[in-house]
Design an enzyme around this catalytic site. Sequence first.
Site, PDB file in Angstrom:
ATOM      1  N   LYS A 169       0.736  -1.222  -0.118  1.00  0.00           N
ATOM      2  CA  LYS A 169       0.061  -0.017  -0.188  1.00  0.00           C
ATOM      3  C   LYS A 169       1.030   1.192   0.090  1.00  0.00           C
ATOM      4  O   LYS A 169       1.991   1.398   0.623  1.00  0.00           O
ATOM      5  CB  LYS A 169      -0.882   0.108   1.166  1.00  0.00           C
ATOM      6  N   SER A 177      -9.393   1.599   2.862  1.00  0.00           N
ATOM      7  CA  SER A 177      -8.752   2.294   1.975  1.00  0.00           C
ATOM      8  C   SER A 177      -7.608   1.345   1.298  1.00  0.00           C
ATOM      9  O   SER A 177      -6.989   2.125   0.191  1.00  0.00           O
ATOM     10  CB  SER A 177      -8.022   3.468   2.802  1.00  0.00           C
ATOM     11  N   SER A 188      -9.642  -0.525   7.158  1.00  0.00           N
ATOM     12  CA  SER A 188      -8.977  -0.733   5.622  1.00  0.00           C
ATOM     13  C   SER A 188      -8.175  -1.682   4.996  1.00  0.00           C
ATOM     14  O   SER A 188      -7.890  -1.822   4.110  1.00  0.00           O
ATOM     15  CB  SER A 188      -8.176   0.446   5.773  1.00  0.00           C
TER      16      SER A 188
HETATM   17  N1  GLN Z   1     -12.975   3.971   6.321  1.00  0.00           N
HETATM   18  C1  GLN Z   1     -12.453   4.451   7.560  1.00  0.00           C
HETATM   19  C2  GLN Z   1     -12.105   5.641   7.437  1.00  0.00           C
HETATM   20  O1  GLN Z   1     -12.226   6.329   6.354  1.00  0.00           O
HETATM   21  C3  GLN Z   1     -11.233   3.641   7.882  1.00  0.00           C
HETATM   22  C4  GLN Z   1      -9.988   3.995   7.144  1.00  0.00           C
HETATM   23  C5  GLN Z   1      -8.811   2.970   7.582  1.00  0.00           C
HETATM   24  O2  GLN Z   1      -8.897   2.032   8.122  1.00  0.00           O
HETATM   25  N2  GLN Z   1      -7.593   3.659   7.216  1.00  0.00           N
HETATM   26  O3  GLN Z   1     -11.501   6.462   8.207  1.00  0.00           O
END
Ligand code: GLN
Length: 489
Positions: free
Chosen positions: A79, A154, A178
């Site tokens: 990532k 994400s 994410s």
């Molecule tokens: N979807 C969540 C957010 O927007 C979690 C994102 C993540 O785990 N980086 O913050």
Amino acid sequence: MNPEFWTIGDITRRIAAGEVTASQIVNAMTSRIANVDRSLEAFLATDSHASLRDAAEVDRKHKAGEPIGPLAGVPIALKDMIVTKGLTTTAGSKILAGWEPPYDATVVERLRAAGAVIIGKVNCDEFGMGSSTERSAFKKTVNPWDSSRVPGGSSGGSSAAVAAGLCTASLGTDTGGSIRQPAAFCGVVGLKPTYGRVSRWGIVAFASSLDQVGPITRTVADAALVLQAIAGHDPRDSTSLTAPVPVFSEGLTDGVEGLKIGLPKEYFEGAIDADVKSALEATITALKSKGAIFVDVSLPHTSLALPAYYIVAPAEASSNLARYDGIRYGKRAEATDLLELYRRTRGAGFGPEVKRRIMLGTYALRSGYYDAFYKKAQQIRALIKRDFDEAFTQCDVLLTPTTPTAAYKFGAKATPLDMYLGDIFTLACNLAGLPGLSVPCGLTSDGLPIGAQLLGKPLDEATLLRAGATIEATVGLGDKRPSGVRGIS
Ligand code: GLN
């Protein structure tokens, strides 16, 4: 030779037996990326020259009879929140476009030491803020099962690349789901380790008290192998735990006979898609038939996880992202004075979701508001942790859906709140610092993958993996592969 869907075990065994070389594997993977990624759009950066050089080094060592490591020749994508020496790292943001870090993150050092070959950097929501990868400043990665749908986020690039066979494994980061959510959307395995199990040194910080790095793979056994390579104490991360790291592959096939699995009632009460519900029921039946014992438990503060998360995460983000000032990293806007330089750099460099979070977080931390918001959210966090402690006096692991629905269409979540609501099952795990695993447990009637989530006691990733292996063996996807993208199958 078609190594695209080989497991880590397949690769290391074949290299050891001299049936194939690391160079051949990396070569095949690189040309597959060149072919398929035109439609998948998962990769942000590759350096095939460096990848092939690393593969050749594995082959040289193998030929010379030197030890080559447990992940020798395994192509791994990262990532773009994970810094890589000399390979652009953007966190999906324009503000870091073109930034070439002068060092490798600890997890990257450890993967390399294990013989893995870094095959490229993959797309994500900007600074990890999002659930669909639509918030990347660079491109829209599609879901390999259906290109009209999001891959989740994400870590959408990490999950899509693994599902599509463009790498054998990847790393994602998980602040509120994410790793697990995109793994569920793409039909792969995603593991968020216990907070502190894996070093965050060299991970672009989103919300430091919630962030964790973890593996995304096609099998549970592969997740165990990747976790093995990256876990363990790192003196460069002050939150890194000194606890010993068990051998995660051991006991993987021991089954679930006598394992006590808790079903938290709050996770089954809200709006859940009918297909997700029935996949979870089938999972429960399968685990029961293998000897697991189910108990009903309650996590009474579950409904407060989402509001608490969306205070804590933006508050920490507003502080972490202050470093992108146009002076120290990445892009710098033209300006005549310092304040103007900050304003222009940040105004042009950050996307709307990142700005929204910075504003929310700054507001929550303002003097006079701190007690009402941030402190309150931290108190809720303690209650959520206590709920889990109480539940784990009655069971060994918890089973829930990973997400309320399968992957949705691009643009389907019209408002930020719509998007945030999709995280209800994954956030509490981060607030409590627990390990969480998402394993595929079936397909919807439209042929989209569904994920089952297992939550465990602190540092008990081993039990999650063991229960996950049983889910994989009973209701997993087996040989079913995505075919929603050109050139993929
Ligand atoms: N979807 C969540 C957010 O927007 C979690 C994102 C993540 O785990 N980086 O913050």
